[in-house]
Design an enzyme around this catalytic site. Structure first.
Site, PDB file in Angstrom:
ATOM      1  N   ASP A  17      -1.905   0.514  -7.666  1.00 48.13           N
ATOM      2  CA  ASP A  17      -0.858   0.248  -6.688  1.00 48.13           C
ATOM      3  C   ASP A  17      -1.563  -0.317  -5.454  1.00 48.13           C
ATOM      4  O   ASP A  17      -2.787  -0.218  -5.318  1.00 48.13           O
ATOM      5  CB  ASP A  17      -0.110   1.535  -6.355  1.00 48.13           C
ATOM      6  CG  ASP A  17       0.922   1.352  -5.259  1.00 48.13           C
ATOM      7  OD1 ASP A  17       1.752   0.440  -5.371  1.00 48.13           O
ATOM      8  OD2 ASP A  17       0.866   2.115  -4.273  1.00 48.13           O
ATOM      9  N   ASP A  19      -0.085  -0.716  -1.527  1.00 50.54           N
ATOM     10  CA  ASP A  19       0.106  -0.050  -0.246  1.00 50.54           C
ATOM     11  C   ASP A  19      -0.052   1.452  -0.418  1.00 50.54           C
ATOM     12  O   ASP A  19       0.658   2.085  -1.198  1.00 50.54           O
ATOM     13  CB  ASP A  19       1.485  -0.375   0.320  1.00 50.54           C
ATOM     14  CG  ASP A  19       1.489  -0.449   1.834  1.00 50.54           C
ATOM     15  OD1 ASP A  19       0.604   0.150   2.459  1.00 50.54           O
ATOM     16  OD2 ASP A  19       2.364  -1.125   2.393  1.00 50.54           O
TER      17      ASP A  19
END
Length: 338
Positions: A17, A19
């Site tokens: 992922d 952020d």
């Protein structure tokens, strides 16, 4: 890791992922650039999966490169790409699609061979909804009219919030919720995490070998990995914290936990949450409706014991320490001692 092995050595592909894992808003998370660089130096396959539908894959790759992470567009999987490809496979070339979101989403719809439109009167076959900072009432009104007129409704993701320097702000899930309230129903398809498509696509591109998903959110990254049948590593550098972990239902429980990406390489910096012998030094017991932690040792090693006890309860537990060492661990994890 109790067996002394590096976590990363068990996997052919690591899917990150973005952020909360690689960067926070516009700054790299300490150690993240170095960790990804180390994977590249070792010749390991990496990919990036993001629910953000406001940037194209090439823009995300440029952003990462600007932060010091050498990334290629083909390594980046966005919910905008996945949603547009879904519609491109479902409808004939040139079919009109009403886009609610950023210009990047319109570009992906166009790249899929479809025609972006912005009015219900243009007879769209589908509405595709993604986050955009300029999305407003007028956009949602057009989408509502189009869906009531028979258009399919595809959401790129349902993240309720997105991070900012001022704290969590409304994400695409909040905008989807507004349209859901107006229409009285859910979207026909949600493409982004926790749906498994992004992770399954990444694993398929690599082919043979196991895939590890690394994320900071239990409700998107970890649940998506569980639904895809993949192992996962929760890093505590973003949204989900230890309190969330203790309250996690089965579909949101990670395979491993670490404070940050050092857990990929340092056996002492990652802990397996189940399926391995418990670390010596810590124990957790249920007493009077509380989870009591006792013992001493590395703080991270207390997590499996805490979670095993907490996950046996129907409701999120209250936790208390029975020793000064346990008190320090609860404080470090941000858990008030009951």
């Amino acid at each position: 890791m109790t067996d002394g092995a590096r976590l990363v050595d068990g996997y052919a592909l690591v899917v990150f992922d973005l952020d909360g894992v690689i960067y926070l808003i516009d700054r790299p998370i300490p150690g993240a650039v170095q960790a990804v660089g180390r994977l590249h130096d070792e010749g390991r396959a990496v990919a990036y999966a993001t629910n953000n539908a406001s940037r194209r894959s090439s823009e995300v790759a440029d952003l990462l490169t600007g932060l010091g992470v050498a990334a290629r567009p083909e390594e980046v999987l966005t919910s905008a790409v996945a949603a547009a490809e879904l519609l491109g496979n479902r409808y004939p070339a040139g079919a009109p699609v009403l886009v609610v979101g950023a210009e990047a989403l319109r570009a992906e719809v166009r790249a899929a061979g479809l025609t972006p439109v912005d009015r219900a009167e243009q007879s769209p076959v589908a509405v595709i909804q993604g986050y955009g900072p300029q999305v407003g009432w007028a956009d949602l009104a057009e989408a509502a009219v189009a869906v009531r007129g028979g258009a399919a409704w595809i959401a790129t993701n349902t993240d309720r919030t997105l991070p900012s320097a001022r704290g969590p702000l409304p994400g695409n899930g909040a905008l989807v919720a507004a349209l859901r309230a107006a229409l009285g129903r859910d979207p026909d398809v949600v493409v982004g995490k926790p749906a498994p498509e992004l992770f399954v696509t990444a694993a398929r591109r690599v082919g043979a070998g196991r895939t590890l998903v690394v994320g900071d959110r239990l409700d998107t990254d970890i649940e998506g990995a569980v639904r895809a049948g993949l192992d996962s590593l929760l890093v505590l550098t973003g949204v989900s914290d230890v309190a969330d972990l203790l309250a996690a239902p089965p579909e949101r429980r990670p395979t491993y936990v670490s404070q940050d990406l050092a857990g990929l390489f340092d056996p002492s910096a990652a802990v397996r949450m189940s399926g391995a012998p418990p670390a010596a030094g810590w124990s957790a017991a249920l007493r009077d409706g509380h989870v009591e932690l006792s013992g001493a040792g590395h703080p991270l090693d207390a997590l499996p014991a805490l979670c095993a006890a907490a996950w046996s309860l129907a409701e999120p537990p209250r936790v208390r320490a029975t020793s000064p060492e346990a008190e320090r661990v609860l404080t470090a994890f941000g858990l008030p001692s009951a």
